[in-house]
Design a protein around this motif. Structure first.
Motif, PDB file in Angstrom:
ATOM      1  N   LEU C  75       0.824  -1.210   0.000  1.00 17.10           N
ATOM      2  CA  LEU C  75       0.000   0.000   0.000  1.00 17.10           C
ATOM      3  C   LEU C  75       0.855   1.256   0.000  1.00 17.10           C
ATOM      4  O   LEU C  75       0.566   2.226  -0.711  1.00 17.10           O
ATOM      5  CB  LEU C  75      -0.940  -0.010   1.218  1.00 17.10           C
ATOM      6  CG  LEU C  75      -2.065  -1.038   1.149  1.00 17.10           C
ATOM      7  CD1 LEU C  75      -2.803  -1.118   2.464  1.00 17.10           C
ATOM      8  CD2 LEU C  75      -3.035  -0.680   0.022  1.00 17.10           C
ATOM      9  N   LEU C  76       1.942   1.232   0.782  1.00 17.01           N
ATOM     10  CA  LEU C  76       2.822   2.404   0.818  1.00 17.01           C
ATOM     11  C   LEU C  76       3.434   2.656  -0.557  1.00 17.01           C
ATOM     12  O   LEU C  76       3.518   3.781  -1.016  1.00 17.01           O
ATOM     13  CB  LEU C  76       3.935   2.204   1.856  1.00 17.01           C
ATOM     14  CG  LEU C  76       3.536   2.350   3.325  1.00 17.01           C
ATOM     15  CD1 LEU C  76       4.703   2.011   4.229  1.00 17.01           C
ATOM     16  CD2 LEU C  76       3.081   3.781   3.588  1.00 17.01           C
ATOM     17  N   MET C  77       3.859   1.562  -1.216  1.00 20.05           N
ATOM     18  CA  MET C  77       4.555   1.733  -2.493  1.00 20.05           C
ATOM     19  C   MET C  77       3.590   2.088  -3.619  1.00 20.05           C
ATOM     20  O   MET C  77       3.916   2.902  -4.471  1.00 20.05           O
ATOM     21  CB  MET C  77       5.347   0.463  -2.822  1.00 20.05           C
ATOM     22  CG  MET C  77       6.525   0.266  -1.870  1.00 20.05           C
ATOM     23  SD  MET C  77       7.381  -1.290  -2.116  1.00 20.05           S
ATOM     24  CE  MET C  77       8.266  -0.945  -3.621  1.00 20.05           C
ATOM     25  N   TYR C  80       1.274   5.570  -2.200  1.00 27.80           N
ATOM     26  CA  TYR C  80       1.965   6.784  -1.768  1.00 27.80           C
ATOM     27  C   TYR C  80       3.352   6.926  -2.386  1.00 27.80           C
ATOM     28  O   TYR C  80       4.128   7.775  -1.968  1.00 27.80           O
ATOM     29  CB  TYR C  80       2.062   6.816  -0.232  1.00 27.80           C
ATOM     30  CG  TYR C  80       0.706   6.770   0.433  1.00 27.80           C
ATOM     31  CD1 TYR C  80      -0.067   7.930   0.548  1.00 27.80           C
ATOM     32  CD2 TYR C  80       0.186   5.571   0.927  1.00 27.80           C
ATOM     33  CE1 TYR C  80      -1.317   7.889   1.131  1.00 27.80           C
ATOM     34  CE2 TYR C  80      -1.077   5.538   1.512  1.00 27.80           C
ATOM     35  CZ  TYR C  80      -1.819   6.695   1.618  1.00 27.80           C
ATOM     36  OH  TYR C  80      -3.061   6.661   2.191  1.00 27.80           O
ATOM     37  N   ASP C  81       3.678   6.067  -3.339  1.00 24.00           N
ATOM     38  CA  ASP C  81       4.966   6.145  -4.027  1.00 24.00           C
ATOM     39  C   ASP C  81       6.157   6.128  -3.073  1.00 24.00           C
ATOM     40  O   ASP C  81       7.191   6.736  -3.350  1.00 24.00           O
ATOM     41  CB  ASP C  81       5.045   7.414  -4.893  1.00 24.00           C
ATOM     42  CG  ASP C  81       4.123   7.282  -6.089  1.00 24.00           C
ATOM     43  OD1 ASP C  81       3.982   6.160  -6.601  1.00 24.00           O
ATOM     44  OD2 ASP C  81       3.540   8.313  -6.488  1.00 24.00           O
ATOM     45  N   VAL C  82       5.997   5.463  -1.948  1.00 24.25           N
ATOM     46  CA  VAL C  82       7.107   5.386  -1.006  1.00 24.25           C
ATOM     47  C   VAL C  82       8.168   4.451  -1.583  1.00 24.25           C
ATOM     48  O   VAL C  82       7.844   3.430  -2.194  1.00 24.25           O
ATOM     49  CB  VAL C  82       6.614   4.857   0.355  1.00 24.25           C
ATOM     50  CG1 VAL C  82       7.773   4.665   1.325  1.00 24.25           C
ATOM     51  CG2 VAL C  82       5.587   5.798   0.942  1.00 24.25           C
ATOM     52  N   SER C  83       9.426   4.789  -1.404  1.00 27.14           N
ATOM     53  CA  SER C  83      10.507   3.924  -1.891  1.00 27.14           C
ATOM     54  C   SER C  83      10.537   2.622  -1.094  1.00 27.14           C
ATOM     55  O   SER C  83      10.208   2.598   0.104  1.00 27.14           O
ATOM     56  CB  SER C  83      11.844   4.658  -1.752  1.00 27.14           C
ATOM     57  OG  SER C  83      12.831   3.805  -1.227  1.00 27.14           O
ATOM     58  N   PHE C  84      10.947   1.534  -1.750  1.00 25.53           N
ATOM     59  CA  PHE C  84      11.022   0.244  -1.065  1.00 25.53           C
ATOM     60  C   PHE C  84      11.899   0.321   0.173  1.00 25.53           C
ATOM     61  O   PHE C  84      11.612  -0.300   1.187  1.00 25.53           O
ATOM     62  CB  PHE C  84      11.566  -0.812  -2.024  1.00 25.53           C
ATOM     63  CG  PHE C  84      11.877  -2.117  -1.348  1.00 25.53           C
ATOM     64  CD1 PHE C  84      10.855  -2.942  -0.905  1.00 25.53           C
ATOM     65  CD2 PHE C  84      13.194  -2.508  -1.129  1.00 25.53           C
ATOM     66  CE1 PHE C  84      11.136  -4.137  -0.269  1.00 25.53           C
ATOM     67  CE2 PHE C  84      13.476  -3.707  -0.488  1.00 25.53           C
ATOM     68  CZ  PHE C  84      12.448  -4.515  -0.066  1.00 25.53           C
ATOM     69  N   TRP C  85      12.966   1.088   0.085  1.00 25.97           N
ATOM     70  CA  TRP C  85      13.918   1.140   1.203  1.00 25.97           C
ATOM     71  C   TRP C  85      13.324   1.780   2.433  1.00 25.97           C
ATOM     72  O   TRP C  85      13.833   1.597   3.536  1.00 25.97           O
ATOM     73  CB  TRP C  85      15.203   1.868   0.772  1.00 25.97           C
ATOM     74  CG  TRP C  85      15.712   1.299  -0.515  1.00 25.97           C
ATOM     75  CD1 TRP C  85      15.690   1.884  -1.739  1.00 25.97           C
ATOM     76  CD2 TRP C  85      16.252  -0.021  -0.701  1.00 25.97           C
ATOM     77  NE1 TRP C  85      16.189   1.025  -2.679  1.00 25.97           N
ATOM     78  CE2 TRP C  85      16.541  -0.153  -2.074  1.00 25.97           C
ATOM     79  CE3 TRP C  85      16.520  -1.105   0.135  1.00 25.97           C
ATOM     80  CZ2 TRP C  85      17.077  -1.298  -2.634  1.00 25.97           C
ATOM     81  CZ3 TRP C  85      17.062  -2.245  -0.403  1.00 25.97           C
ATOM     82  CH2 TRP C  85      17.328  -2.340  -1.780  1.00 25.97           C
ATOM     83  N   LEU C  86      12.246   2.556   2.244  1.00 24.89           N
ATOM     84  CA  LEU C  86      11.519   3.079   3.402  1.00 24.89           C
ATOM     85  C   LEU C  86      10.350   2.155   3.745  1.00 24.89           C
ATOM     86  O   LEU C  86       9.998   1.978   4.910  1.00 24.89           O
ATOM     87  CB  LEU C  86      10.965   4.476   3.098  1.00 24.89           C
ATOM     88  CG  LEU C  86      11.948   5.616   3.255  1.00 24.89           C
ATOM     89  CD1 LEU C  86      11.301   6.926   2.838  1.00 24.89           C
ATOM     90  CD2 LEU C  86      12.411   5.690   4.708  1.00 24.89           C
ATOM     91  N   ALA C  87       9.754   1.562   2.702  1.00 27.96           N
ATOM     92  CA  ALA C  87       8.591   0.694   2.929  1.00 27.96           C
ATOM     93  C   ALA C  87       8.980  -0.550   3.723  1.00 27.96           C
ATOM     94  O   ALA C  87       8.208  -1.047   4.537  1.00 27.96           O
ATOM     95  CB  ALA C  87       7.963   0.301   1.599  1.00 27.96           C
TER      96      ALA C  87
END
Lengths: 256, 290, 318
Positions: C75-77, C80-87
């Motif tokens: 869902l984050l990726m 919300y276009d969150v980077s994998f390294w943060l997800a």
């Protein structure tokens, strides 16, 4: 004036209608070895569980270092300096002798998960210090050559000694021993008496023990408290207690 | 409306109760959760289905024969998957039971396919309306047979010699063995009765919902276990009470909240009961001695 | 750290070279995909082993944590276009938090009861994945999870996924090993064996059980995030009850409270069903049978606790 460490004030424990401990009062002084004796069913183990926090008193108060500890959980009491052994040995059988002592050491409990993960030089030094302290206790009880054996593989007498070492590793001030000599032969009992004496002297701690072997109690205890049917019938030094008619009656029956 | 929902709830509650009895009896004696019990229930449904549809036996004969076959299956499972684990760590028989559960569910899928089978028509479906509540003949059949089975079990456990031996075994297998009770036999009988009751529940619910499928055991098993825990696991009246309460609660949930939350309601009840009162309504408290 | 084991170097070379060796086969992508799943299952098995093996708490809903991790990352990726390294860490933390939330009330329960509650929890989580359509897209699942990028390079091929999973798995194994081979690990084993004895030496059972449960959930979240990004798709089907049983079987078959055991158990039970694909109809029947046989004849697993390192604390007394 002697400093008082532990005081029981008219403590009563009831299980439903059964009064297991009835208005018992006594105290312990600094550095003292006190023995708790009495026939089976006299309420000794109940009293013990009361001191370690497994039961709470129905009425009365338990004071440790002038603080009421009636309702404190067992682990809290350990933090305050009260440690115990069990009548039916409760070692962790599939941990080694050293590991059994290590788990009781404050330094082993207080290491954070972060420091375990990063395992810095400082953490390693702390661990080595913890191990060294535990080894010291193990030397006193004479198990330093068996540290890598599983606790469950030790002979019975040594398991009892290991339980004492484990309790000592909590850095306790008051050590409670529940029938430490049960099931031991006379050789092992002699060794046990030596261990208890040297612990008492080296660490200047108070020891409260429940024991059936009167001879051993006489040789080791500074004072004796006698319980029968949940009541304290007397207390005093060895010979006083031994000749007290109430005590003889409790142990041998009415018509002697 | 409310009364009707309660009637429907009690119907499905009877089914839960019948399955829950098997959990509770086995738990009472062996102190293990027979995780495969839901799949035994499923096998019972299939046995009934095959005997009626494929073999063509009359309903009553098929019902009895399916119960016997399922009882034998229960005995076999006890013998092969649990007996040797009786005195091992409690996690070991439970995992073994999960293995049996996976085995049975997939065996059924292999043998009969994963599709939903309809159940042949075994009786004239009529409905009666009493005081505004509608009863179908299937519901009456479920009520009738369940109550007979429960009273029979109650009589068996409390009034017969084997029942007394069963109660003795549930207190302590070792002591019961020392008293000369053939505990292996008693455990076998327990599994047999529990499995037969599950088969009865399986066939009745298959008629009620007109559906038999290999994964039906999982949810039903879990809910029946919830019922057993709710009533107090190890207690026979508790299992019945728990089943009925769960059935009614679930049906009220469907009626007044939403149908899709039916299963969530059951599992939330399970979790809440275990957290708040793990011994259930009629269960005994375990005492820890130092 | 000073003494690197003799077998570690060839093992490391083998693991690094594996994708190139695999290229020699026609079904290289399939084989790499299996290798990726082995890595994910190793993390899952170890994380459950902290709870079941070391803390002795019988948890049956591990697929729920795995799923929460996967959905959080997905869902984050996607939304919300969150980077994998943060997800990845976010999924770990969110899942760990759920572990803590569930653990707080349920860790007081014993044995089978705990098993059933966690099982119920697993079912509730799956039903939420299915029914909360606005958030999870229901049974259809969430497709199109973007590939992680490293600078300007996009990790999109199965070979890239292999190395990604290899790195995360190795780091996870090392961290979990440090966590259990410590005072904390000793405390867990003590609590597992005897809570009354543990309390008598100042160990608070609840605290350690809860910590173990939280850490276990957290690593299951890591595995979930890895699954989401390497499968590029998540749906409720991947997190069914059978998955929890599968992970538990890996723990138990490998050997409880044993790290090599978990690695072995995860590898065997991931490879075996694939190797048995020619009898694919029977593989779950066989899995059930194997679990029963293993419990009846060798309940301690392939590499059980009896082989564990004697001195957990890492220091010797001599």
């Amino acid at each position: 004036m002697t400093t008082e460490i532990l005081r029981l004030d008219e403590v009563t424990v009831k299980f439903g209608g059964l009064v297991a401990v009835n208005q018992v009062s006594f105290h312990m002084n600094k550095g003292e070895i006190l023995a708790l004796i009495g026939p089976n069913g006299a309420g000794k183990t109940t009293l013990f569980n009361l001191l370690t926090g497994i039961y709470t008193p129905t009425s009365g108060a338990v004071l440790y270092k002038q603080q009421v500890v009636n309702k404190l959980k067992p682990y809290k009491r350990v933090e305050m300096g009260i440690a115990r052994t069990f009548q039916n040995i409760r070692l962790i059988k599939n941990l080694t002798v050293l590991e059994n002592v290590l788990v009781a050491h404050q330094g082993c409990n207080s290491e954070s998960v972060w420091s375990s993960i990063f395992l810095s030089k400082k953490t390693k030094e702390n661990r080595q210090a913890v191990v060294n302290e535990c080894m010291e206790v193990l030397k006193i009880v004479g198990l330093e050559s068996k540290i890598d054996e599983f606790a469950g593989n030790l002979p019975y007498g040594e398991q009892r000694l290991l339980e004492i070492a484990r309790a000592m590793a909590t850095k306790c001030q008051l050590l409670l021993l529940d029938e430490p000599a049960a099931g031991m032969n006379s050789q092992e009992k002699k060794q046990l008496v030596d261990v208890i004496r040297s612990l008492s002297q080296k660490y200047n701690i108070e020891i409260l023990l429940i024991e059936h072997d009167i001879r051993m109690v006489m040789s080791i205890a500074d004072r004796i408290v006698v319980l029968d049917h949940g009541k304290k019938i007397t207390e005093g030094i060895g010979s006083e207690v031994q000749n007290n008619p109430e005590v003889i009656k409790a142990y041998l029956g009415e018509d002697i | 409306m409310l009364a009707q929902q309660i009637v429907n709830g009690l119907t499905i509650g009877m089914i839960y109760a019948l399955i829950a009895l098997g959990y509770t009896m086995v738990y009472g004696i062996l102190k293990i959760v027979n995780f495969a019990h839901g799949d035994i229930f499923m096998m019972g449904s299939f046995f009934g289905l095959i005997l009626i549809r494929n073999v063509g036996l009359p309903f009553v004969v098929a019902f009895a024969l399916a119960a016997v076959l399922t009882a034998l299956l229960g005995i076999l499972i006890e013998r092969l998957a649990y007996r040797r684990l009786r005195f091992s760590d409690r996690i070991v028989p439970l995992i073994s039971a999960m293995g049996v559960s996976i085995f049975l569910a997939n065996l059924a899928q292999k043998l009969w396919g994963s599709e939903v089978h309809t159940f042949p028509k075994v009786m004239e479906i009529k409905t009666y309306t009493i005081a505004g509540m509608t009863f179908s003949t299937v519901q009456l059949l479920i009520f009738g047979l369940s109550i007979i089975a429960m009273l029979g079990l109650h009589f068996f456990v409390n009034k017969t010699k084997i029942g007394t031996a069963m109660r003795a075994t549930s207190i302590s297998i070792t002591n019961a063995t020392l008293m000369g009770i053939n505990t292996n036999m008693i455990i076998m009988i327990t599994f047999a009765i529990g499995s037969a009751l599950a088969a009865a529940a399986g066939i009745l619910v298959s008629i009620y919902y007109d559906a038999v499928y290999p994964t039906m055991g999982y949810t039903a098993g879990l809910k029946a276990f919830t019922a057993a825990v709710l009533g107090g696991i190890g207690s026979i009246p508790g299992a019945v009470l728990g089943g009925l309460i769960l059935g009614v609660a679930e049906n009220l949930g469907i009626a007044y909240i939403a149908a899709k939350y039916q299963d969530i309601i059951a599992f939330c009840i399970l979790i809440l009961v275990l957290i708040i009162r793990p011994r259930g309504i009629l269960g005994k408290k375990e005492i820890n001695k130092v | 750290m000073k003494r690197i084991k003799i077998w570690a170097i060839p093992a490391a070379i083998l693991l690094l070279m594996l994708p190139f060796v695999v290229q020699m086969f026609d079904n290289a992508d399939f084989l790499l995909r299996i290798a990726v799943m082995i890595g994910i299952y190793i993390i899952l098995t170890l994380s459950l082993n902290i709870i079941v093996g070391y803390a002795g708490q019988f948890a049956l809903g591990h697929a729920a944590f795995y799923g929460i991790g996967a959905y959080t990352a997905a869902l984050l990726m996607v939304n919300y276009d969150v980077s994998f390294w943060l997800a990845l860490p976010a999924a770990a933390i969110v899942t760990g938090f759920f572990g803590f939330l569930l653990g707080t009330p349920v860790m007081r329960l014993k044995g089978d009861y705990l098993g059933i509650v966690t099982l119920g929890f697993g079912e509730i989580v799956r039903l939420i994945f299915v029914n909360w359509i606005d958030l999870t897209n229901g049974p259809m699942g969430i497709p199109g999870i973007p590939a992680p990028s490293l600078g300007s390079y996009t990790l999109g091929s199965n070979m890239d996924f292999y190395y990604l999973v290899l790195v995360v798995t190795v780091i996870s194994v090392l961290i979990i090993r440090r966590i259990v081979q410590s005072g904390f690990g000793l405390n867990l084993l003590t609590v597992r064996e005897d809570e009354i004895a543990a309390e008598s030496i100042g160990i608070r059972p609840m605290k350690y059980k809860l910590l173990a449960f939280t850490i276990g959930a957290l690593f299951a979240g890591v595995a979930g995030a890895l699954f989401a990004v390497t499968a590029m798709f998540v749906s409720p089907d991947s997190f069914q009850y059978v998955e929890s049983v599968n992970i538990l079987a890996m723990v138990v078959l490998g050997g409880t409270a044993s790290i090599p055991g978990s690695i072995l158990g995860a590898t065997i039970l991931t490879v075996a069903p694939e190797a048995l694909r020619f009898i694919s109809d029977y593989r779950l029947i066989l899995l059930g049978l194997i679990i029963v046989l293993m419990m009846v004849y060798k309940p301690s697993g392939f590499w059980g606790e009896s082989k564990r390192k004697r001195n957990f604390f890492g220091m010797t007394g001599r």
